[in-house]
Design a protein around this motif. Sequence first.
Motif, PDB file in Angstrom:
ATOM      1  N   ILE A  34       0.985  -1.205  -0.005  1.00 43.88           N
ATOM      2  CA  ILE A  34       0.049  -0.152   0.040  1.00 43.88           C
ATOM      3  C   ILE A  34       0.949   1.227   0.081  1.00 43.88           C
ATOM      4  O   ILE A  34       1.756   1.160   0.831  1.00 43.88           O
ATOM      5  N   ASN A  35       0.509   2.246  -0.972  1.00 42.42           N
ATOM      6  CA  ASN A  35       1.383   3.415  -0.863  1.00 42.42           C
ATOM      7  C   ASN A  35       1.037   4.357   0.114  1.00 42.42           C
ATOM      8  O   ASN A  35       0.448   4.147   1.116  1.00 42.42           O
ATOM      9  N   ALA A  36       1.548   5.511   0.110  1.00 38.00           N
ATOM     10  CA  ALA A  36       1.629   6.598   1.278  1.00 38.00           C
ATOM     11  C   ALA A  36       0.121   7.289   1.615  1.00 38.00           C
ATOM     12  O   ALA A  36      -0.127   7.485   2.448  1.00 38.00           O
ATOM     13  N   ALA A  37      -0.553   7.088   0.219  1.00 38.46           N
ATOM     14  CA  ALA A  37      -1.874   7.601   0.405  1.00 38.46           C
ATOM     15  C   ALA A  37      -2.958   6.407   0.983  1.00 38.46           C
ATOM     16  O   ALA A  37      -4.267   6.503   1.073  1.00 38.46           O
ATOM     17  N   GLY A  38      -2.459   5.200   1.196  1.00 39.71           N
ATOM     18  CA  GLY A  38      -3.182   4.111   1.826  1.00 39.71           C
ATOM     19  C   GLY A  38      -3.889   3.333   0.843  1.00 39.71           C
ATOM     20  O   GLY A  38      -4.938   2.636   0.966  1.00 39.71           O
ATOM     21  N   LEU A  39      -3.374   3.589  -0.373  1.00 35.15           N
ATOM     22  CA  LEU A  39      -4.029   2.849  -1.767  1.00 35.15           C
ATOM     23  C   LEU A  39      -3.132   1.576  -2.356  1.00 35.15           C
ATOM     24  O   LEU A  39      -2.073   1.788  -2.114  1.00 35.15           O
ATOM     25  N   ILE A  40      -3.654   0.860  -2.968  1.00 34.98           N
ATOM     26  CA  ILE A  40      -2.857  -0.306  -3.541  1.00 34.98           C
ATOM     27  C   ILE A  40      -2.337  -0.086  -4.795  1.00 34.98           C
ATOM     28  O   ILE A  40      -3.319   0.251  -5.846  1.00 34.98           O
ATOM     29  N   GLU A  41      -1.151   0.227  -5.036  1.00 37.89           N
ATOM     30  CA  GLU A  41      -0.723   0.741  -6.289  1.00 37.89           C
ATOM     31  C   GLU A  41      -0.024  -0.316  -7.000  1.00 37.89           C
ATOM     32  O   GLU A  41       1.100  -0.925  -6.371  1.00 37.89           O
TER      33      GLU A  41
END
Length: 509
Positions: A214-221
Amino acid sequence: MAPPSDINHLSHPCIYGDFVSSYSERKSGFMKWFGKIFKIGSNRGGGGGRHLEQPEEENMAWPAPSRSRDDRARSRKEKEDLDHAIALSLGENFKRPTGRWRTGARIDEDYAKALQDRMFSSAHPPYAPVPAYPHGYGIASHSRICGGCNQEIYGDCLGVGHSYFHPDCFRCHSCRYPITEREFSLSGKYPYHKSCFKELTHPRCEVCYQFIPINAAGLIEYRCHPYWNQKYCPSHEYDNTARCCSCERLESRNERYCRLEDGRILCFECMESAISDTGECQPLYHAIRDYYEGMNMKIDQQIPMLLVERQALNDAIVGEKNGFHHLPETRGLCLSEEQTVTSVQRRPRIGGHRLIGMRSQPQKLIRKCEVTAILVLYGLPRLLTGAILAHELMHAWLRLKGYHNLSPEVEEGICQVLSYMWLEAEVMSCSRTMPSTSSASSSSSFSHSSKKGAKSHVEHKLGEFFMNQIANDSSPAYGGGFRAANEAVNKYGLRCTLEHIRLTGNFPV
């Protein structure tokens, strides 16, 4: 005046006490306790009234003074209050669940019962407690039904939303094992272990097989190949993960790709139909020349065709005075100058995860016409090798037929159309009304396509991928030129489009 005969002083039976006393002692003790609470005046209207004293001996009574009618009424009211208090005290003790009766208890019980009957028959309303029914007796029971086994729940249960479960019936919808953790995941009406739910919903990288972070924005990238839909972590784009030079798929951790001697990497699916030396490619080359002849575009000159390594192709590009080359890597070249080129004469063999034992030989190319030779990288799949050959043969045809000074968009665009048409004929089984090299290539070269004679499903998918690459190329010359040329060919046909290019140098609109 003697006291009324219905006033008596009696002792309260000892239910929870540990001592035993006589009836007279118990009655005397009760009156002492009661006298401390109530002070009953004999004459409330007079200045020096007398107070009721506790007698020293059993059954001793003091003569009551003469009273008026109002005093008698007040005395009667006090007597009723006193009797009511005694009755309530006795009644509370009779309700106690445990204890032992002592000597004289039966006498006191009868007296208290009679006194209670007398009091409740007077002006005081009777006390009617709310009856307590046992569970399920005369009242509709709200039983809980297990959401797992649909049986009634007795004892411990788990509540989830508006449903209840036996502890052993609350199971993960994925692994079917009971959920015992304090936290779990709920999807619709189905519960899951958190780990099971993550396995079902969180994507895994198809290269390292770990959960995509999960990236810094809390999304799975993640990154995804536009054709193969291979999902992988963004870090694999710059961590030197190997990529197939043919189909562009990344090498996974549990599958090693083949390393060619010039540094390129080839996956095993592309390796199935790879053509690795000049002799092996000759039948395919002649079949594509036949394909051109079938469209009335015969190439009369005998143009040499060589399979070369990457470095030999790059050196030949440097020696060319003109021409436009596809970046980042050129896979084929139509030579117009005389050069000495090192070609692959014997295909390498597989040694572990490498191709070894390749034999190459320098060859002097002498210009006899506008085209000196056609060079193609070795080790590519049959369909990709054929698509490159079809592209470079179109360059040769244009030069031999006098198509000079064309813009890169026009020349590369029309060459890409011929490459696409050949792939389409091979992959889509003559979807256009054009001859296919499938019939002409039933010889040994085309039986090489899956080493068994027929095109495999893997090769079919590769052919569709190569067509997709041509159609969606982002470069202005190869991509933009193809789309403009293909639109003109679909609208006016190949022969009219080529004639218009010869006259104007542009595609017909």
